[in-house]
Design a protein around this motif. Structure first.
Motif: not given
Length: 306
Positions: A95-99
């Motif tokens: 999720g952090c990577t996507g953000c």
């Protein structure tokens, strides 16, 4: 307010030390006539860059972090423990990577909009060495070392010591300092947006490691694409880069849904202070060292605009 002012003073001191140490190392290279060797030998360049990361970032933030603990009241501000839940770690990291990838796209749009007004924002000129060994050294310093050191310093020392004043305040202030340190207007918007995402997932996961991996994936993707462009050309390379970013965004957004379900019982820490948001911002940001650091970095950043 006294303790928060001290935390601002120490945070600004860390940034100033970062600037001073980086410039001292560069000046020493010039004084010893080693600049040509730095530009020609990727092994020497890699060694110097690793030294810049360790002495220029890790050292000042570690030194100031030890002093910050006295004023923050946090026993273990740097969240280096593993994430307690495997699913929380996986979904948090993805999720952090996507953000962070979304921040990349948003930053590109900001740069395009600014160019419509006649201003050109220059990217730092970074030459990547050729060959497999050069690729591995670049990945080591950019993808692994930079990600670990910057997350330990910003999301660990700065964010961790500011959490008693509220998680949101700590996340935004750490992201602001992270953005300030990047020194070019191309990178500042991205670093601010990415810094908020990295900080949010650090707080919600109770660990810096999801942010470290997301940070490393972002940096590593840039390195891989740079080398790939040399093989397949600009057009195909950038197309593959776009595919990779959008794939990571889709995976990241799906992961965010599962992350929200897994972290629904985790509540953000409540501020241990009666200060209002404006009082916290004024007491922290308007410390002498942070003002000095801001002025210096603005002057440096101004050189990246044409």
């Amino acid at each position: 307010t006294k303790n928060l002012r001290k935390l601002g003073l120490l945070s600004g001191s860390a940034v100033i030390l970062y600037i001073v140490i980086q410039n001292l190392i560069v000046t020493a290279l010039e004084g010893m006539d080693l600049i040509n060797l730095y530009s020609k030998s990727f092994i020497f360049q890699g060694g110097v860059d690793i030294l810049l990361i360790l002495l220029g970032i890790l050292l000042p933030f570690s030194l100031m972090g030890k002093s910050m603990k006295k004023y923050s009241g946090e026993d273990e501000p740097v969240l280096t423990e593993p994430v307690k839940s495997r699913s929380l770690f996986i979904f948090g990291m993805l999720g952090c990577t996507g953000c962070v990838m979304i921040a990349n796209i948003a930053s590109a749009y900001i740069t395009t909009i600014i160019s419509l007004f006649g201003y050109e924002l220059e990217n730092p000129d970074i030459k990547m060495p050729d060959g497999i060994l050069g690729f591995l050294i670049t990945m080591l310093k950019v993808c692994i070392l930079t990600a670990v050191v910057e997350e330990y310093s910003l999301r660990g020392q700065i964010l961790g010591n500011l959490r008693p004043y509220g998680d949101t305040f700590a996340i935004v202030m750490a992201a602001g300092i992270f953005a300030l340190m990047h020194g070019t207007l191309v990178q500042v918007p991205f670093a601010m947006m990415a810094g908020i995402a990295l900080g949010f997932f650090t707080v919600r996961c109770g660990s810096i490691w999801p942010a470290v991996i997301a940070h490393g994936i972002n940096n590593g993707l840039s390195v891989v694409i740079t080398y790939l462009i040399k093989i397949v050309g600009d057009e195909k390379g950038m197309l593959l880069y776009s595919y990779a970013i959008y794939a990571l965004i889709i995976i990241g957004l799906i992961s965010c849904v599962f992350f929200a379900l897994n972290s629904s019982r985790i509540r953000p820490g409540k501020p241990r202070t009666v200060l209002s948001t404006s009082e916290k911002i004024i007491n922290f940001l308007f410390s002498p060292t942070l003002i000095i650091a801001f002025v210096i970095m603005v002057a440096i950043t101004a050189t990246s605009v044409k």
